[in-house]
Design a protein around this motif. Structure first.
Motif, PDB file in Angstrom:
ATOM      1  N   ALA A  99      47.808  38.634  45.064  1.00  0.00           N
ATOM      2  CA  ALA A  99      49.075  39.729  45.797  1.00  0.00           C
ATOM      3  C   ALA A  99      48.836  40.947  45.538  1.00  0.00           C
ATOM      4  O   ALA A  99      48.992  42.207  46.662  1.00  0.00           O
ATOM      5  N   ILE A 100      49.129  40.985  44.536  1.00  0.00           N
ATOM      6  CA  ILE A 100      48.633  42.205  43.561  1.00  0.00           C
ATOM      7  C   ILE A 100      47.872  43.251  43.533  1.00  0.00           C
ATOM      8  O   ILE A 100      47.751  44.571  44.319  1.00  0.00           O
ATOM      9  N   LEU A 101      46.599  42.676  43.804  1.00  0.00           N
ATOM     10  CA  LEU A 101      45.651  43.109  44.098  1.00  0.00           C
ATOM     11  C   LEU A 101      45.104  43.762  46.090  1.00  0.00           C
ATOM     12  O   LEU A 101      44.579  45.042  46.030  1.00  0.00           O
ATOM     13  N   LYS A 102      46.132  43.060  46.799  1.00  0.00           N
ATOM     14  CA  LYS A 102      45.529  43.159  47.830  1.00  0.00           C
ATOM     15  C   LYS A 102      47.001  44.870  48.317  1.00  0.00           C
ATOM     16  O   LYS A 102      46.450  45.097  48.958  1.00  0.00           O
ATOM     17  N   THR A 103      47.661  44.336  47.155  1.00  0.00           N
ATOM     18  CA  THR A 103      48.957  45.496  47.792  1.00  0.00           C
ATOM     19  C   THR A 103      48.109  47.033  47.244  1.00  0.00           C
ATOM     20  O   THR A 103      48.142  47.590  48.127  1.00  0.00           O
ATOM     21  N   LYS A 104      47.697  46.939  46.232  1.00  0.00           N
ATOM     22  CA  LYS A 104      46.989  48.371  45.387  1.00  0.00           C
ATOM     23  C   LYS A 104      45.670  48.191  46.231  1.00  0.00           C
ATOM     24  O   LYS A 104      45.295  49.460  46.644  1.00  0.00           O
ATOM     25  N   LEU A 105      44.880  47.470  46.664  1.00  0.00           N
ATOM     26  CA  LEU A 105      43.748  47.353  48.129  1.00  0.00           C
ATOM     27  C   LEU A 105      44.374  48.628  49.230  1.00  0.00           C
ATOM     28  O   LEU A 105      43.468  49.433  49.838  1.00  0.00           O
ATOM     29  N   GLN A 106      45.200  48.150  50.227  1.00  0.00           N
ATOM     30  CA  GLN A 106      46.196  48.567  50.642  1.00  0.00           C
ATOM     31  C   GLN A 106      46.192  49.986  50.114  1.00  0.00           C
ATOM     32  O   GLN A 106      45.985  50.381  51.219  1.00  0.00           O
ATOM     33  N   GLU A 107      46.374  50.751  49.224  1.00  0.00           N
ATOM     34  CA  GLU A 107      47.462  51.265  48.654  1.00  0.00           C
ATOM     35  C   GLU A 107      46.393  52.262  49.001  1.00  0.00           C
ATOM     36  O   GLU A 107      46.348  53.663  49.981  1.00  0.00           O
ATOM     37  N   LYS A 108      45.251  51.957  48.545  1.00  0.00           N
ATOM     38  CA  LYS A 108      43.571  52.691  48.425  1.00  0.00           C
ATOM     39  C   LYS A 108      43.057  52.780  49.745  1.00  0.00           C
ATOM     40  O   LYS A 108      41.599  53.221  50.237  1.00  0.00           O
ATOM     41  N   SER A 109      43.898  52.037  50.942  1.00  0.00           N
ATOM     42  CA  SER A 109      43.445  51.445  52.538  1.00  0.00           C
ATOM     43  C   SER A 109      41.420  51.188  51.801  1.00  0.00           C
ATOM     44  O   SER A 109      40.627  51.762  52.935  1.00  0.00           O
ATOM     45  N   ALA A 154      38.993  47.808  51.549  1.00  0.00           N
ATOM     46  CA  ALA A 154      38.848  45.737  51.474  1.00  0.00           C
ATOM     47  C   ALA A 154      38.295  45.334  51.059  1.00  0.00           C
ATOM     48  O   ALA A 154      36.711  46.021  50.537  1.00  0.00           O
ATOM     49  N   LEU A 155      37.756  44.064  50.501  1.00  0.00           N
ATOM     50  CA  LEU A 155      37.032  43.919  49.212  1.00  0.00           C
ATOM     51  C   LEU A 155      36.818  42.599  50.192  1.00  0.00           C
ATOM     52  O   LEU A 155      37.534  41.725  50.399  1.00  0.00           O
ATOM     53  N   PRO A 156      35.718  41.498  49.942  1.00  0.00           N
ATOM     54  CA  PRO A 156      35.658  40.818  49.855  1.00  0.00           C
ATOM     55  C   PRO A 156      36.348  39.535  49.582  1.00  0.00           C
ATOM     56  O   PRO A 156      36.752  39.433  48.356  1.00  0.00           O
ATOM     57  N   GLU A 157      37.119  38.487  50.338  1.00  0.00           N
ATOM     58  CA  GLU A 157      38.410  37.398  49.709  1.00  0.00           C
ATOM     59  C   GLU A 157      37.055  36.857  48.295  1.00  0.00           C
ATOM     60  O   GLU A 157      38.689  36.810  47.207  1.00  0.00           O
ATOM     61  N   ASP A 158      35.834  36.555  48.037  1.00  0.00           N
ATOM     62  CA  ASP A 158      35.905  35.398  47.020  1.00  0.00           C
ATOM     63  C   ASP A 158      35.866  37.016  45.569  1.00  0.00           C
ATOM     64  O   ASP A 158      36.092  36.624  45.020  1.00  0.00           O
ATOM     65  N   VAL A 159      35.536  38.050  45.948  1.00  0.00           N
ATOM     66  CA  VAL A 159      35.898  39.324  45.045  1.00  0.00           C
ATOM     67  C   VAL A 159      37.035  39.472  44.568  1.00  0.00           C
ATOM     68  O   VAL A 159      37.460  39.207  42.843  1.00  0.00           O
ATOM     69  N   LEU A 160      37.916  39.416  45.705  1.00  0.00           N
ATOM     70  CA  LEU A 160      39.362  39.270  44.370  1.00  0.00           C
ATOM     71  C   LEU A 160      39.908  38.519  44.066  1.00  0.00           C
ATOM     72  O   LEU A 160      39.949  37.771  43.236  1.00  0.00           O
ATOM     73  N   GLU A 161      39.559  37.183  44.525  1.00  0.00           N
ATOM     74  CA  GLU A 161      39.631  36.147  43.638  1.00  0.00           C
ATOM     75  C   GLU A 161      38.739  36.055  42.586  1.00  0.00           C
ATOM     76  O   GLU A 161      39.826  35.257  41.859  1.00  0.00           O
ATOM     77  N   TYR A 162      37.678  36.547  42.212  1.00  0.00           N
ATOM     78  CA  TYR A 162      37.144  36.577  41.287  1.00  0.00           C
ATOM     79  C   TYR A 162      38.124  37.228  40.330  1.00  0.00           C
ATOM     80  O   TYR A 162      38.165  36.793  39.463  1.00  0.00           O
ATOM     81  N   ILE A 163      37.951  38.468  40.624  1.00  0.00           N
ATOM     82  CA  ILE A 163      39.452  39.631  39.937  1.00  0.00           C
ATOM     83  C   ILE A 163      40.818  39.027  39.443  1.00  0.00           C
ATOM     84  O   ILE A 163      40.262  38.742  38.412  1.00  0.00           O
ATOM     85  N   ALA A 164      41.163  38.134  40.370  1.00  0.00           N
ATOM     86  CA  ALA A 164      42.730  37.610  40.261  1.00  0.00           C
ATOM     87  C   ALA A 164      42.422  36.067  39.259  1.00  0.00           C
ATOM     88  O   ALA A 164      43.016  36.168  38.275  1.00  0.00           O
ATOM     89  N   SER A 165      41.420  35.928  39.345  1.00  0.00           N
ATOM     90  CA  SER A 165      41.169  34.778  38.456  1.00  0.00           C
ATOM     91  C   SER A 165      40.478  35.029  36.529  1.00  0.00           C
ATOM     92  O   SER A 165      41.073  34.150  35.794  1.00  0.00           O
ATOM     93  N   ASN A 166      40.375  36.282  36.429  1.00  0.00           N
ATOM     94  CA  ASN A 166      39.652  36.397  35.523  1.00  0.00           C
ATOM     95  C   ASN A 166      40.163  37.649  34.680  1.00  0.00           C
ATOM     96  O   ASN A 166      39.804  37.772  33.419  1.00  0.00           O
ATOM     97  N   VAL A 167      41.309  38.584  35.274  1.00  0.00           N
ATOM     98  CA  VAL A 167      41.577  39.400  34.848  1.00  0.00           C
ATOM     99  C   VAL A 167      43.636  39.045  34.847  1.00  0.00           C
ATOM    100  O   VAL A 167      43.889  39.358  35.687  1.00  0.00           O
TER     101      VAL A 167
END
Ligand code: ADP
Ligand code: MG
Length: 455
Positions: A291-301, A303-316
């Protein structure tokens, strides 16, 4: 009323009830897809939205729908795999084509600190994501901003580095100072506070600094643990604290540990802090990281693919600052190459974040972390003294070596200068028992463990 209108009324209701960031995170790309008998079927973009909406918003959504159509008795969330990814990527593509890369848009953190308050306008409630790890702190912060000086005074927020303490306490300040009451807010880091006191003493004009604080309505001091062992500063702070407190002025503090775990903090200050509200921020879970990743992306207008976001969220997983760092690496890549990193590229770009020595405890790490937590030098933990300030950390280190690394008692004894291993057993049992009876100790152990595991 058709399904679309019905859902619009739910969204309107939700917007009134939750923050902008949370609304965007959980309700974007949702819709009613059908009504079946007494049930409304709502499509959501992914599994975590489904779970979160089910757990957190089920009742409120149902009530809103029921108010419009009282034949509805239940809700069901279904995952719509097509909804998010393609649409967002398309939007970005269109964007890039029409205006090339908007460099301004991608500049990070270009906000100016307010000279009067020292607050950074970037830190506001609207972009602060709330999850179970910080919801109490968030609620208290909001309460303070709505009822200055009278709700929780002082408000004391603590937690590990990069978890949002500064963001949250500054959000309180920004909300109050932008409010209609023209209250005077001042944010000061503890380092700055100490250096002001020291130079005030040196230049014989400490009263000027003190006077500048006496007229404010809200004093925010960040990272108060930094005052440990600085006696003169503590004394001055004590007086400042009292004079503001007596006038019902709001005091907000942050620290990396609770007051009772700050070594070398004067008793009278500790008890002042404990007279207010003390709340921790812990580590965000997977869903919240996403959720935080998505909010930050919105601030920066962007989008990244869902699998990329999921990868970041599960590894960082270390903290929110690292999450932002990971995201920024990808944004820089995008900015220089003009295309959106896919999963493969992401894995390469984030090597440093993901393979940082995370999730491994070791003898050295435990001893180091315990020592640091209690403001001791590492070698002093091994010192055979009976001084309370040393005995407790030593016993905690022994306890954690046993609990976390499964060291045998004799092995621990050897590490601690060949003590009789019954001493170690005694230490272990003592901490174990206290841990069951004493919440404060449990809290300290949790904080220490968090730090051991976050590298
Ligand atoms: P701390 O003061 O605890 O070390 P910060 O407040 O500096 O942490 O937070 C680190 C970064 O993470 C900041 O850029 C902040 O905006 C961001 N951040 C922290 N918590 C949240 C949150 N709940 N929602 C959105 N961003 C957050
Ligand atoms: Mg901070």
């Amino acid at each position: 009323m058709d399904n679309h209108e019905l859902w619009q009324s739910v969204l309107a209701q939700m917007q009134l009830n939750i923050s902008k960031a949370n609304f965007a995170t959980w309700f974007q790309n949702t819709q009613i897809i059908s009504k079946e008998e007494e049930k409304v079927i709502i499509s959501v973009p992914n599994a975590f939205s489904k779970e979160w909406l089910n757990n957190k918003y089920y009742k409120l959504i149902l009530k809103t729908i029921f108010d419009q159509d009282n034949s509805i008795k239940g809700l069901e969330f279904v995952i719509n795999p097509r909804s998010l990814e393609k649409k967002e990527i398309k939007e970005v593509k269109e964007n890039t084509e029409s205006n090339k890369i908007d460099v301004e848009q991608l500049k990070f953190d270009e906000f100016k600190v307010n000279k009067e308050t020292n607050l950074n306008p970037r830190y506001v409630f609207e972009n602060f994501v709330v999850g179970s790890f910080n919801e109490l702190a968030y609620a208290a912060a909001l309460a303070v901003s709505e009822n200055v000086g009278n709700t929780y005074n002082p408000l004391f927020i603590y937690g590990g580095v990069g978890l949002g303490k500064t963001h949250l306490i500054q959000a309180i300040g920004n909300k109050i100072s932008d409010g209609p009451k023209k209250k005077k807010v001042k944010y000061i880091s503890s380092e700055k506070f100490v250096s002001n006191i020291i130079s005030g003493i040196r230049n014989h004009n400490i009263d000027v600094f003190k006077a500048s604080l006496s007229s404010i309505d809200v004093l925010i001091i960040d990272d108060i643990q930094f005052l440990a062992g600085k006696n003169k500063t503590q004394e001055e702070f004590f007086h400042t604290f009292n004079s503001l407190y007596e006038k019902n002025k709001q005091i907000i503090l942050s620290s990396d540990k609770p007051p009772n775990a700050i070594a070398e903090l004067e008793e009278r200050l500790r008890s002042r802090f404990e007279g207010g509200m003390i709340i921790d921020i812990s580590l965000p879970d997977y869903e919240t990281r996403l959720a935080i990743l998505k909010t930050k992306l919105q601030e920066k207008s962007l989008a990244l693919p869902e699998d990329v976001l999921e990868y970041i969220a599960s590894n960082v997983k270390k903290n929110i600052r690292e999450l932002e760092g990971a995201l920024n690496s990808l944004l820089i890549y995008y900015k220089t190459n003009g295309n959106i990193p896919n999963l493969e590229t992401t894995k390469k770009l984030l090597k440093n974040f993901v393979f940082s020595p995370f999730n491994v405890a070791s003898f050295k790490k435990i001893v180091e972390t315990v020592a640091k937590f209690y403001n001791l030098e590492e070698k002093n933990i091994f010192n055979p003294t009976r001084r309370k300030e040393v005995v407790k950390p030593r016993q905690i280190a022994m306890f954690l070596l046993r609990e976390e690394l499964k060291y045998s008692f004799p092995a621990i004894a050897r590490k601690f200068g060949g003590k009789d291993h019954t001493t170690v057993i005694y230490a272990y049992k003592k901490i174990q028992k206290e841990n069951e009876q004493n919440n404060k100790l449990t809290e300290e152990l949790n904080l220490i463990k968090q730090r051991v595991y976050s590298g």
